[in-house]
Write an enzyme that holds these catalytic residues in place. Structure first.
Site, mmCIF file in Angstrom:
data_model
loop_
_atom_site.group_PDB
_atom_site.id
_atom_site.type_symbol
_atom_site.label_atom_id
_atom_site.label_comp_id
_atom_site.label_asym_id
_atom_site.label_seq_id
_atom_site.Cartn_x
_atom_site.Cartn_y
_atom_site.Cartn_z
ATOM 1 N N PRO A 119 -16.636 4.218 -3.000
ATOM 2 C CA PRO A 119 -16.690 5.365 -3.917
ATOM 3 C C PRO A 119 -15.354 6.111 -3.996
ATOM 4 C CG PRO A 119 -17.855 5.858 -1.868
ATOM 5 C CD PRO A 119 -17.409 4.433 -1.778
ATOM 6 N N VAL A 120 -15.203 6.929 -5.052
ATOM 7 C CA VAL A 120 -14.009 7.765 -5.187
ATOM 8 C C VAL A 120 -14.410 9.236 -5.290
ATOM 9 C CG1 VAL A 120 -12.478 6.006 -6.162
ATOM 10 C CG2 VAL A 120 -13.937 7.340 -7.697
ATOM 11 N N ASP A 121 -15.636 9.543 -4.773
ATOM 12 C CA ASP A 121 -16.152 10.909 -4.900
ATOM 13 C C ASP A 121 -15.212 11.953 -4.290
ATOM 14 O OD1 ASP A 121 -16.948 9.460 -2.537
ATOM 15 O OD2 ASP A 121 -18.145 11.199 -1.941
ATOM 16 N N ASN A 150 0.806 -1.226 0.000
ATOM 17 C CA ASN A 150 0.000 0.000 0.000
ATOM 18 C C ASN A 150 0.839 1.276 0.000
ATOM 19 O OD1 ASN A 150 -2.259 -1.537 -0.120
ATOM 20 N ND2 ASN A 150 -3.006 -1.057 1.945
ATOM 21 N N ARG A 194 -8.315 -1.771 -7.783
ATOM 22 C CA ARG A 194 -8.924 -0.462 -7.564
ATOM 23 C C ARG A 194 -7.889 0.644 -7.397
ATOM 24 N NH1 ARG A 194 -13.871 0.189 -6.000
ATOM 25 N NH2 ARG A 194 -13.179 2.001 -4.845
ATOM 26 N N ARG A 238 -2.269 -11.354 -3.913
ATOM 27 C CA ARG A 238 -2.282 -9.896 -4.166
ATOM 28 C C ARG A 238 -1.561 -9.149 -3.046
ATOM 29 N NH1 ARG A 238 -7.616 -7.504 -4.223
ATOM 30 N NH2 ARG A 238 -6.256 -5.702 -4.278
ATOM 31 N N CYS A 241 -16.676 -3.586 -4.928
ATOM 32 C CA CYS A 241 -15.768 -4.705 -4.730
ATOM 33 C C CYS A 241 -16.286 -5.556 -3.591
ATOM 34 C CB CYS A 241 -14.351 -4.231 -4.463
ATOM 35 S SG CYS A 241 -14.137 -3.511 -2.859
HETATM 36 C C1 UD1 Z 1 -6.810 1.931 1.562
HETATM 37 C C2 UD1 Z 1 -5.988 0.670 1.525
HETATM 38 C C3 UD1 Z 1 -6.778 -0.509 2.100
HETATM 39 C C4 UD1 Z 1 -7.309 -0.149 3.487
HETATM 40 C C5 UD1 Z 1 -8.053 1.180 3.472
HETATM 41 C C6 UD1 Z 1 -8.454 1.650 4.863
HETATM 42 C C7 UD1 Z 1 -4.539 1.012 -0.394
HETATM 43 C C8 UD1 Z 1 -4.196 0.645 -1.793
HETATM 44 N N1 UD1 Z 1 -5.604 0.399 0.140
HETATM 45 O O1 UD1 Z 1 -7.949 1.720 0.717
HETATM 46 O O2 UD1 Z 1 -5.927 -1.641 2.173
HETATM 47 O O3 UD1 Z 1 -8.185 -1.165 3.922
HETATM 48 O O4 UD1 Z 1 -7.234 2.212 2.896
HETATM 49 O O5 UD1 Z 1 -7.344 1.742 5.689
HETATM 50 O O6 UD1 Z 1 -3.868 1.820 0.223
HETATM 51 N N2 UD1 Z 1 -14.598 6.704 0.871
HETATM 52 C C9 UD1 Z 1 -15.598 7.523 0.372
HETATM 53 N N3 UD1 Z 1 -15.310 8.330 -0.693
HETATM 54 C C10 UD1 Z 1 -14.071 8.359 -1.276
HETATM 55 C C11 UD1 Z 1 -13.064 7.532 -0.749
HETATM 56 C C12 UD1 Z 1 -13.357 6.726 0.322
HETATM 57 O O7 UD1 Z 1 -16.724 7.515 0.870
HETATM 58 O O8 UD1 Z 1 -13.873 9.107 -2.238
HETATM 59 C C13 UD1 Z 1 -14.883 5.822 2.036
HETATM 60 C C14 UD1 Z 1 -14.731 4.335 1.710
HETATM 61 O O9 UD1 Z 1 -15.901 3.796 1.144
HETATM 62 C C15 UD1 Z 1 -14.418 3.748 3.071
HETATM 63 C C16 UD1 Z 1 -13.617 4.874 3.749
HETATM 64 O O10 UD1 Z 1 -13.899 6.052 3.022
HETATM 65 O O11 UD1 Z 1 -15.594 3.538 3.807
HETATM 66 C C17 UD1 Z 1 -12.131 4.648 3.777
HETATM 67 O O12 UD1 Z 1 -11.697 4.247 2.505
HETATM 68 P P1 UD1 Z 1 -10.258 4.617 1.937
HETATM 69 O O13 UD1 Z 1 -9.366 5.056 3.051
HETATM 70 O O14 UD1 Z 1 -10.412 5.528 0.774
HETATM 71 O O15 UD1 Z 1 -9.768 3.203 1.419
HETATM 72 P P2 UD1 Z 1 -8.792 2.981 0.214
HETATM 73 O O16 UD1 Z 1 -7.914 4.158 0.080
HETATM 74 O O17 UD1 Z 1 -9.567 2.515 -0.974
#
Ligand code: UD1
Length: 420
Positions: free
Chosen positions: A123-125, A23, A93, A399, A117
């Site tokens: 989301p990536v908003d 990560n 992702r 992975r 997933c």
């Molecule tokens: C990263 C890690 C993953 C870890 C997670 C939480 C990597 C590649 N992956 O995933 O292993 O489990 O952090 O520590 O580093 N969210 C939104 N909107 C957004 C982005 C996120 O609502 O635009 C929400 C997500 O749905 C989730 C929360 O925020 O509930 C945290 O997610 P996030 O920290 O973004 O996880 P990743 O970065 O995808």
């Protein structure tokens, strides 16, 4: 399709080296898109996700040279397109991490929108809203995020409604080449964000406050090449330490980072393990005892990591007493529980809480990995189960865990990769 065959009942004992952190490696590889100079990234773990990220950079025209020690030299000067296609994004992702660097350096990007997933809708908003605040125009067309900016992105003050790790990383990278100052508030404090920031600083970026919830970036006109080693993997380290605790054994993980594991180590101590550490090693000695159940509640760093939740469900399933495990980050991250029930575990899930009643012994069974961390918990459960456990769909494990059977095998586990 490969499966893992594990015969439980061996107390793990020995020394194992931590691999580079997946990560941290993924955003750092994406960050190489920010410079046209040659750049070398070292200590990459040999994992499928890393290969996918290198494939993605290669598909954009970047020069990628990997040596046998998993150092990679990247040359972005030959980049000829700014696209991350669905075929690659759907398998990983974290491909979204190229969005910020591409828009910031090349003024455009087309990145397939990651779908849902196994562990819930992700989301990536917040990534997109942040880039818009910096002046990018963003639309979603045919399943692709299409982003562009005339000239440079503009520095902005961005508050994250929710703490997001890759969201923070994407905007941190984008801000390094923006015009003016960017302030990221309620930013993720994860050690991998800090490692990315240190790599960007080595490339000439001006960043302060990384490791706190407010990161300040003064944009510069260009970044330069460097040579940077990726930090050790705290989740892999934590998984080996739980393996020691669950089997009543003694394991020392070397070449690791002690500070990044504080929340996990304190839970292992609470479970009755003797924990000792030096500058770059951690040892857990369970002295043959059965662990005590512990309560866990996941939250952003420095609290207990969601990526270690499944491993502690496994630990609790054979512990003395009852442990309550609350998952606060992802909505559907208890899929390992159904598989563990097949092995005789006593676990009840209501909403985001699992009540785990420790039992004397799990029993080996055929089980299926559903996602990366869930599969780690199945390996741990199998190590203490009576008889054989065959784990299917282990591409999930591959992975995130480098050479898993060699590493566990060297600690005395009876584990092999089989075809059927
Ligand atoms: C990263 C890690 C993953 C870890 C997670 C939480 C990597 C590649 N992956 O995933 O292993 O489990 O952090 O520590 O580093 N969210 C939104 N909107 C957004 C982005 C996120 O609502 O635009 C929400 C997500 O749905 C989730 C929360 O925020 O509930 C945290 O997610 P996030 O920290 O973004 O996880 P990743 O970065 O995808």
């Amino acid at each position: 399709m490969d499966k893992l065959l594990i015969t439980g009942g061996t107390r793990l004992n020995g020394v194992v080296r931590a691999s580079g952190a997946k990560n941290a490696a993924l955003p750092i590889l994406a960050a190489t898109l920010l410079t046209k100079e040659l750049i070398t990234i070292k200590n990459l773990p040999h994992l499928h996700d890393i290969t996918t990220m290198l494939e993605l950079l290669g598909s954009m025209g970047c020069g990628v040279v990997v040596d046998e020690k998993m150092s990679v030299q990247l040359d972005v000067s030959t980049l000829n397109n700014c696209e991350a296609p669905y075929e690659l994004v759907k398998t990983m992702r974290a491909s979204i991490l190229v969005l910020g660097p591409l828009v910031s350096h090349f003024g455009k990007a087309i990145v397939s929108l990651p779908g849902g997933c196994a562990i819930g809708s992700r989301p990536v908003d917040l990534h997109l809203r942040g880039l818009e605040a910096m002046g990018a125009t963003i639309s979603v067309e045919g399943g692709d995020i299409v982003a562009s900016v005339d000239g440079r992105l503009k520095g902005a003050r961005i508050f994250f409604d929710k703490v997001t790790v890759t969201g923070t990383e994407n905007l941190l990278m984008a801000a390094t080449l923006a015009d003016g100052q960017t302030i990221l508030e309620n930013a993720a404090r994860e050690p991998e964000v800090v490692d990315l920031a240190e790599c960007l600083i080595a490339m000439g970026a001006k960043i302060t406050g990384h490791g706190t919830d407010t990161i300040v970036i003064e944009g510069v006109e260009a970044l330069h090449g460097t040579s940077y080693p990726v930090m050790p993997d705290r989740i892999e380290t934590g998984t080996f330490l739980v393996a020691a605790a669950i089997t009543g054994g003694k394991v020392r993980v070397i070449d690791t980072n002690v500070k990044s594991l504080e929340a996990v180590l304190s839970k292992l101590e609470e479970a009755g393990a003797k924990v000792s550490s030096g500058e770059d090693w951690i040892e857990v000695d369970m002295e043959g005892r059965r662990p005590d159940a512990v309560n866990i509640s996941t939250a952003p760093y420095p609290a207990f990591p969601t990526d270690m939740q499944a491993q502690f469900v496994a630990l609790n399933s054979v512990a003395n007493g009852v442990g309550r495990v609350i998952e606060n980050i992802f909505e559907n991250r208890f899929m390992h529980v159904d598989e563990m029930l097949r092995m005789g575990a006593d676990i009840e899930v209501t909403g985001n809480t699992a009540i785990v009643r420790g039992c004397e012994r799990l029993k080996g069974a055929p089980v299926m990995a559903t996602d990366l961390r869930a599969s780690a918990s199945l390996v741990l459960s199998a190590l203490v189960a009576e008889g054989d456990t065959k784990i299917d769909r282990i591409y999930h494990i591959d992975r995130g865990y480098e050479c898993i059977e060699e590493k566990f095998g060297a600690l005395g586990a009876k584990i092999s990769r089989v075809l059927n």
